[in-house]
Design a protein around this motif. Structure first.
Motif, PDB file in Angstrom:
ATOM      1  N   UNK A  55       0.825  -1.217   0.000  1.00 56.36           N
ATOM      2  CA  UNK A  55       0.000   0.000   0.000  1.00 56.36           C
ATOM      3  C   UNK A  55       0.852   1.258   0.000  1.00 56.36           C
ATOM      4  N   UNK A  56       1.777   1.444   0.962  1.00 56.64           N
ATOM      5  CA  UNK A  56       2.600   2.649   0.886  1.00 56.64           C
ATOM      6  C   UNK A  56       3.491   2.688  -0.352  1.00 56.64           C
ATOM      7  N   UNK A  57       3.993   1.547  -0.789  1.00 60.55           N
ATOM      8  CA  UNK A  57       4.807   1.539  -2.007  1.00 60.55           C
ATOM      9  C   UNK A  57       4.016   2.089  -3.189  1.00 60.55           C
ATOM     10  N   UNK A  58       2.752   1.687  -3.303  1.00 60.50           N
ATOM     11  CA  UNK A  58       1.914   2.173  -4.401  1.00 60.50           C
ATOM     12  C   UNK A  58       1.654   3.665  -4.297  1.00 60.50           C
ATOM     13  N   UNK A  59       1.720   4.193  -3.080  1.00 62.39           N
ATOM     14  CA  UNK A  59       1.525   5.630  -2.857  1.00 62.39           C
ATOM     15  C   UNK A  59       2.824   6.419  -2.989  1.00 62.39           C
ATOM     16  N   UNK A  60       3.939   5.726  -3.234  1.00 60.74           N
ATOM     17  CA  UNK A  60       5.227   6.401  -3.336  1.00 60.74           C
ATOM     18  C   UNK A  60       5.862   6.705  -1.995  1.00 60.74           C
TER      19      UNK A  60
END
Length: 451
Positions: free
Chosen positions: A386-391
């Protein structure tokens, strides 16, 4: 400071970054190149941090708390936590967090246990988390069995060990009055396993828009750091037809099961790239009413995964087209139009990757080297997706202990010297948020995201 810890730390510090230890790769494989050097600020921060008497005492406290933390591990493991039924374990975890000093901790609307340990200044906010749920259904025997340092029970490693490590960190930080510069958001989250669809961690990032990074705990071997989040889409596909007698209606109505069989055969012929790794499977099938009935319904569940969104979407497109073609062919076979199909997206895990030259990766690489481990950068599907997808920079690390058979009824963890892994991951966290009077925070602050 005990002599053993001083000697161990001195010996480790003398080793070079590249020569530190041997990675316990097990089933993990490299997805990125590990940094061979780190920026001077990272190196200096960990040199100061691990040489500070207060931090050395803190690390000794982690070791001293090991036996007590096993009590938390057993307590929580023996409270079953199937997907969507995590509440009893969440309540027990909340009670332990409050008892260990996070008086304002609470259970949020999604069912996550959330507690904020404030920093001393205008530092970053780092999420430290472990998931509450297991893959095992309600009614599973979760009684812990002990054989020396080996503890066995469904879910004990994935991820109750992570929960116990978070509680141990909280205790030793408070007992030693260690004040971090940045904030630590302690979370025991729901919905990581199966069709939980990362609902817990999605809710955390939707509610807390000022999180600057994440360190999650999962059963990863010492030195293994997950920096890639494998994306996945899951579909439930339903075939519907009029049904009929296997003899009397033969040739007049299509079979939902035959249509599904055509679809599965077509799906099996789909080609995917080997890099980025992209996979699919028809995981479950069902349908029909009796052996002598032309099936009026059939259903299957499909899992599609990729290390990049482009190939995932392309594979998804091919699979959905194959299903439609199969239905058309089954209708044409009997010259009817009465077989239909529908699909429902039941799983949507975004993907992403934390860059190997980012501060958070250099920080964990430097911390691992200090504890004698060479870093292996790997990937999986975890809450960090989830945070990876948000950068947002995110990594998954281990909490110590050697896991065997996770997701199996025989799941176990050998806790011999497992406190070393808890020390290692805590050192990573402290370098990122900084410690008042010892080191500045390495993790950069980000502008809060908009809702």
């Amino acid at each position: 400071m005990t002599l053993s810890f001083r000697l161990r730390l001195t010996a480790i510090a003398a080793a070079s970054l590249c020569a530190a230890g041997t990675a316990q790769a097990q089933s993990f494989s490299a997805v990125a190149t590990t940094p061979t050097t780190v920026r001077p600020a990272v190196d200096q921060a960990y040199t100061r941090l691990l040489a500070a008497p207060a931090i050395q005492r803190l690390m000794e406290s982690v070791q001293a708390d090991h036996a007590r933390s096993i009590q938390d591990l057993v307590l929580l493991t023996e409270i079953e936590a199937p997907p969507f039924k995590e509440r009893p374990r969440a309540e027990a975890f909340l009670a332990r967090m409050k008892a260990l000093g996070l008086a304002d901790a609470k259970i949020d609307a999604e069912g996550n246990v959330v507690g904020l340990r404030k920093g001393s200044g205008n530092g970053p906010k780092l999420l430290v988390s472990a998931h509450l749920d297991t893959v095992f259904p309600a009614g599973t025997d979760v009684k812990v069995r002990q054989d020396g340092n080996k503890y066995s029970a469904p879910g004990i490693s994935d991820n109750t060990r992570g929960l116990a490590v978070l509680l141990s960190w909280l205790k030793v930080l408070n007992d030693n009055h260690v004040q971090t510069v940045g904030d630590l958001l302690f979370v025991g989250n729901v919905g990581e396993e199966e069709l939980g669809n990362l609902r817990g961690i999605k809710a955390i990032f939707a509610e807390h828009l000022d999180i600057d990074g994440m360190v999650g705990i999962e059963p990863a071997p010492d030195g293994t750091v997950l920096v890639l989040g494998t994306a996945s889409h899951r579909y439930e596909v339903t075939f519907k037809g009029p049904g009929g007698h296997s003899y009397g209606a033969f040739g007049q109505v299509p079979s939902a099961i035959h249509g599904m069989g055509r679809a599965i055969a077509k799906i099996a012929e789909v080609r995917t790239p080997s890099f980025p790794k992209t996979t699919f499977t028809v995981g479950t099938v069902g349908g029909g009413t009796s052996v002598n009935t032309i099936a009026p319904d059939a259903r299957m569940a499909i899992d599609i995964r990729s290390d990049a969104m482009g190939p995932l979407l392309e594979t998804e497109k091919k699979i959905l087209a194959a299903i439609d073609e199969a239905v058309a062919e089954e209708n044409q076979r009997w010259k009817v139009t009465t077989l239909s199909v529908s699909n429902k997206l039941i799983g949507d895990r975004p993907g992403g990757q934390t860059a190997s030259d980012s501060v958070i990766v250099e920080a964990v690489t430097r911390a691992n080297a200090s504890f004698g481990h060479k870093t292996l950068l790997s990937g999986a599907s975890t809450d960090a997706n989830v945070p990876m997808a948000l950068g947002i920079p995110a990594i998954i690390v281990g909490g110590g202990g050697k896991t065997a058979g996770f997701h199996a009824m025989s799941e176990s963890i050998d806790l011999t010297d497992a406190w070393k892994g808890a020390q290692n991951s805590l050192a990573t966290v402290l370098g990122l948020v900084g410690v008042q009077g010892v080191s500045e925070a390495l993790l950069p602050k980000r502008a809060p995201r908009a809702r």
